[in-house]
Scaffold this active site. Structure first.
Site, PDB file in Angstrom:
ATOM      1  CB  ILE A  97     -22.135  35.449 -15.748  1.00  0.00           C
ATOM      2  CG1 ILE A  97     -20.843  36.257 -15.908  1.00  0.00           C
ATOM      3  CG2 ILE A  97     -22.485  35.269 -14.273  1.00  0.00           C
ATOM      4  CD1 ILE A  97     -20.937  37.686 -15.437  1.00  0.00           C
ATOM      5  CG  HIS A 114      -9.718  32.494 -14.912  1.00  0.00           C
ATOM      6  ND1 HIS A 114     -10.667  33.263 -15.562  1.00  0.00           N
ATOM      7  CD2 HIS A 114      -8.819  33.368 -14.394  1.00  0.00           C
ATOM      8  CE1 HIS A 114     -10.356  34.539 -15.426  1.00  0.00           C
ATOM      9  NE2 HIS A 114      -9.246  34.632 -14.717  1.00  0.00           N
TER      10      HIS A 114
HETATM   11  C1  GAR Z   1      -9.053  29.950 -22.514  1.00  0.00           C
HETATM   12  O1  GAR Z   1      -7.805  30.591 -22.454  1.00  0.00           O
HETATM   13  C2  GAR Z   1      -9.732  29.984 -21.166  1.00  0.00           C
HETATM   14  O2  GAR Z   1      -8.831  29.994 -20.101  1.00  0.00           O
HETATM   15  C3  GAR Z   1     -10.497  31.281 -21.250  1.00  0.00           C
HETATM   16  O3  GAR Z   1     -10.971  31.331 -22.565  1.00  0.00           O
HETATM   17  C4  GAR Z   1     -10.010  30.732 -23.411  1.00  0.00           C
HETATM   18  C5  GAR Z   1     -10.733  29.849 -24.400  1.00  0.00           C
HETATM   19  O4  GAR Z   1      -9.843  29.389 -25.371  1.00  0.00           O
HETATM   20  N1  GAR Z   1     -11.556  31.302 -20.299  1.00  0.00           N
HETATM   21  C6  GAR Z   1     -11.864  32.365 -19.572  1.00  0.00           C
HETATM   22  O5  GAR Z   1     -11.323  33.444 -19.695  1.00  0.00           O
HETATM   23  C7  GAR Z   1     -12.999  32.135 -18.571  1.00  0.00           C
HETATM   24  N2  GAR Z   1     -13.045  33.204 -17.638  1.00  0.00           N
HETATM   25  P1  GAR Z   1     -10.197  28.163 -26.294  1.00  0.00           P
HETATM   26  O6  GAR Z   1     -11.572  28.463 -26.909  1.00  0.00           O
HETATM   27  O7  GAR Z   1      -9.142  28.167 -27.339  1.00  0.00           O
HETATM   28  O8  GAR Z   1     -10.210  26.937 -25.448  1.00  0.00           O
END
Ligand code: GAR
Length: 221
Positions: A97, A114
């Site tokens: 955050i 998100h």
């Molecule tokens: C993604 O799915 C993104 O939407 C989420 O983390 C993942 C990261 O994946 N973000 C959140 O939940 C933010 N609140 P990645 O490391 O494979 O890109």
């Protein structure tokens, strides 16, 4: 394409795997890309995405939290970002955050992705919550970051139909595939000067967005 002669620098912040980061790097290598990835920063020194970025010759930096307060950490983070003079800061699975002063410093040039159709399901475990609720639709949203968690102006959404008896891992993989489409588009639009955040709204091609652009429509851009 407008404004693509100079590739504008973006900095990506990650905490984990970095699959969105990889999608962004891959698209940045297209001949007509409007942006280049100047650096990838992580709050976790062991984030798998850091190694992947290094393998692709992208400068990286790990900034582990050292038990200091949120605002002190965020000042360190902001200084590390500023060294790359980015046009845009891209949160790609950065699971901290952010303090209000940090958000203020990068206001209007801070994007997040998100895994839900915001404003539905801010917070964690979005796929599980969608399945538990029996929702028929799910997806992902790119939005500008404001001080309110996952509540800044939405830019683009990718949506899909939840399959009958779909399991969480399958749904998560399908949502991630959408993320890998919508995030490079949003970053490209911003760096082309077509997308901006003003008066608490996202603007695209000079018009305020009343609702986020839908990927199905954006395919025609
Ligand atoms: C993604 O799915 C993104 O939407 C989420 O983390 C993942 C990261 O994946 N973000 C959140 O939940 C933010 N609140 P990645 O490391 O494979 O890109």
């Amino acid at each position: 394409m407008t404004g693509a002669a100079i590739r504008r620098p973006v900095v990506i912040l990650i905490s984990g795997r970095g699959s969105n980061m990889l999608a962004l790097i891959e698209r940045s290598r297209a001949a007509d890309s409007a942006y280049r990835v100047a650096a990838v920063l992580a709050d976790k020194p062991d984030a798998a995405g850091l190694r992947a970025a290094r393998d692709l010759c992208i400068p990286t930096e790990a900034l582990a939290a050292a038990g200091e307060g949120r605002e002190t950490y965020d000042r360190r983070l902001a200084a590390a970002i500023a060294r790359h003079a980015p046009a845009l800061v891209v949160l790609a699975g950065f699971m901290r955050i952010l303090s209000a002063p940090f958000v203020e410093e990068f206001a209007g040039r801070l994007l997040n992705i998100h895994p839900s159709l915001l404003p539905q399901y801010p917070g964690l475990h979005t796929h599980r919550r969608v399945l538990a609720a029996g929702d028929k639709e799910h997806g992902a949203t790119v939005h500008f970051v404001t001080a309110a968690l996952a509540a800044g102006p939405a830019v683009i959404q990718g949506r899909l139909a939840v399959e009958p008896a779909e399991v969480e891992t399958h749904l998560a993989a399908r949502v991630q595939a959408l993320e890998h489409e919508i995030y490079p588009l949003a970053v490209r639009w911003f760096c082309e000067g077509r997308l901006r955040c003003h008066d608490g709204k996202a603007w695209f091609d000079g018009a305020a967005l009343d609702r986020p652009i839908q990927l199905a429509d954006a395919d025609r851009e």
